[in-house]
Motif scaffolding. Structure first.
Motif, mmCIF file in Angstrom:
data_model
loop_
_atom_site.group_PDB
_atom_site.id
_atom_site.type_symbol
_atom_site.label_atom_id
_atom_site.label_comp_id
_atom_site.label_asym_id
_atom_site.label_seq_id
_atom_site.Cartn_x
_atom_site.Cartn_y
_atom_site.Cartn_z
ATOM 1 N N ASP A 30 1.015 -1.176 0.128
ATOM 2 C CA ASP A 30 -0.140 -0.071 -0.011
ATOM 3 C C ASP A 30 0.902 1.382 -0.067
ATOM 4 N N VAL A 31 0.783 1.866 -0.898
ATOM 5 C CA VAL A 31 1.657 3.347 -1.186
ATOM 6 C C VAL A 31 1.459 4.328 -0.072
ATOM 7 N N THR A 32 0.283 4.046 0.484
ATOM 8 C CA THR A 32 -0.275 5.018 1.584
ATOM 9 C C THR A 32 0.707 4.609 2.940
ATOM 10 N N VAL A 33 1.001 3.875 3.107
ATOM 11 C CA VAL A 33 1.880 3.131 4.369
ATOM 12 C C VAL A 33 3.236 4.171 4.181
ATOM 13 N N TRP A 34 3.648 4.147 2.931
ATOM 14 C CA TRP A 34 4.975 4.693 2.625
ATOM 15 C C TRP A 34 5.095 6.258 2.399
ATOM 16 N N PHE A 35 3.933 6.619 1.978
ATOM 17 C CA PHE A 35 3.768 7.994 1.560
ATOM 18 C C PHE A 35 2.614 8.704 1.907
ATOM 19 N N GLU A 36 2.598 9.239 3.187
ATOM 20 C CA GLU A 36 1.314 9.758 4.051
ATOM 21 C C GLU A 36 1.362 11.117 4.004
ATOM 22 N N GLU A 37 0.094 11.569 3.449
ATOM 23 C CA GLU A 37 -0.125 13.157 2.924
ATOM 24 C C GLU A 37 0.172 13.862 4.190
ATOM 25 N N ASP A 38 -0.569 13.718 5.062
ATOM 26 C CA ASP A 38 -0.235 14.581 6.402
ATOM 27 C C ASP A 38 0.920 14.765 6.973
ATOM 28 N N PHE A 39 1.815 13.696 6.846
ATOM 29 C CA PHE A 39 2.920 13.915 7.476
ATOM 30 C C PHE A 39 3.926 14.542 6.672
ATOM 31 N N LEU A 40 3.811 14.363 5.185
ATOM 32 C CA LEU A 40 4.768 15.098 4.283
ATOM 33 C C LEU A 40 4.483 16.509 4.238
ATOM 34 N N ALA A 84 7.168 9.656 -7.273
ATOM 35 C CA ALA A 84 6.845 10.546 -6.118
ATOM 36 C C ALA A 84 6.137 11.896 -6.722
ATOM 37 N N GLY A 85 6.437 12.299 -7.839
ATOM 38 C CA GLY A 85 5.883 13.361 -8.552
ATOM 39 C C GLY A 85 4.353 12.943 -9.027
ATOM 40 N N SER A 86 4.075 11.993 -9.293
ATOM 41 C CA SER A 86 2.633 11.536 -9.696
ATOM 42 C C SER A 86 1.851 11.441 -8.505
ATOM 43 N N LEU A 87 2.320 10.849 -7.327
ATOM 44 C CA LEU A 87 1.792 10.779 -6.205
ATOM 45 C C LEU A 87 1.396 11.994 -5.524
ATOM 46 N N MET A 91 -2.604 13.362 -4.871
ATOM 47 C CA MET A 91 -3.001 13.633 -3.656
ATOM 48 C C MET A 91 -3.348 15.311 -3.484
ATOM 49 N N GLY A 92 -2.966 15.859 -4.768
ATOM 50 C CA GLY A 92 -3.512 17.372 -4.789
ATOM 51 C C GLY A 92 -2.521 17.998 -3.773
#
Length: 316
Positions: A30-40, A84-87, A91-92
């Motif tokens: 799951d990509v969201t496990v490794w790339f979490e929006e609020d944390f970023l 990363a750019g596409s994610l 995610m906007g």
């Protein structure tokens, strides 16, 4: 059962939490496990350090996040940049992404933050080492013509919590280093009290016992062949006496030495999840590459691990 057949019997285990472990295996991808929006949003940009010069555009956390994507999904730097750019776009999130050359440069001096959970009590520590191949050649070429001059390895040492099964210490060296020389640095990374340390015969050294005593821990390692007692009162003498009285198998069972298989399992997982070789050419980047893999492996461990129980013995 005939004696010849009984001698070849092996323990049979069953996973008791398969539904939970099955979901954990799915979540590893799951990509969201490794790339979490609020944390970023709160940790992507570098912060002022108080030193002269402009702060880094990207934080160490941002670089580590991208390197973990690279490790988990087996991507080259350029593909990580594209992913990363596409994610970000999906995610906007209006955050820039470092290009592949910047990721590569930062990896040489990155201090990786390996996730570790708090320990409820003293740790039962298990240590072991393995080799990861660099400048690797195909197995067919090696079998036919032998290893070439460029074939070499890096040694990876892991300290594993025997209960939580996560890695809480890691060292990376060249092949010239002996296990006993790395032991102190490995144990120093473990926070809090240590109850017992298990290792193989390579750690049957005076320095290893001194390190264990300094941490008020019991060192459990099988003495080397033809070992003789040391000075009176040394803890190694107790192991020699117990093995002479009970035998090696009974001694291992009595001391809980079987937990050392957890370190071997961690080495197996490291090689299976991320391949048994390193892509980097510089030693500093190879160290970062290993640490990032361990960080990702700990995240996978915390998602869920199998709970196995022995259900009998079957012929091998």
């Amino acid at each position: 059962m005939p004696k010849s057949q009984a001698a070849k019997a092996e323990d049979k285990y069953r996973v008791t939490n398969w539904p939970d472990y099955d979901r954990a295996l799915v979540r590893r991808g799951d990509v969201t496990v490794w790339f979490e929006e609020d944390f970023l949003r709160h940790h992507w940009h570098g912060k002022a350090t108080g030193n002269r010069g402009k702060p880094l555009k990207y934080s160490d956390t941002a670089i580590q996040t991208l390197l973990m994507l690279k490790a988990v999904f087996g991507l080259p730097y350029r593909a990580v940049e594209g992913l990363a750019g596409s994610l970000m776009r999906l995610m906007g999130v209006a955050l820039p992404v470092p290009d592949h050359t910047q990721m590569s440069r930062r990896a040489k001096r990155l201090e990786v933050a390996i996730p570790r959970r708090e320990r409820p009590g003293p740790v039962h520590l298990v240590v072991d080492s393995t080799g990861l191949k660099i400048y690797g050649e195909g197995e067919w070429k090696v079998r036919q013509h032998g290893a070439g001059k460029r074939r070499t390895w890096r040694k990876v040492y892991l300290a594993v919590d025997g209960n939580a099964k996560d890695v809480i210490g890691v060292e990376v060296t060249t092949v010239e280093w002996a296990d006993g020389e790395v032991f102190e640095g490995l144990v120093e990374q473990v926070e809090g009290p240590i109850e017992q340390i298990d290792g193989d015969g390579a750690y049957d050294t005076r320095s290893a016992y001194e390190v264990a005593v300094s941490r008020e821990a019991r060192l459990v390692v099988p003495p080397r062949d033809n070992a003789v007692p040391w000075e009176d009162g040394h803890p190694r003498n107790d192991a020699l006496r117990q093995i002479a009285e009970q035998g090696m198998v009974a001694w291992k069972k009595a001391t809980g030495y079987h937990c050392r298989s957890l370190a071997e399992n961690a080495m197996y997982r490291l090689k299976q999840l991320f391949d048994g070789s390193l892509a980097s050419r510089l030693f500093e980047t190879q160290v970062t590459e290993v640490h990032v893999r361990i960080a990702a492996m700990n995240v996978m461990t915390y998602l869920g691990m199998p709970i196995s129980v022995r259900v009998g013995r079957v012929p091998s």
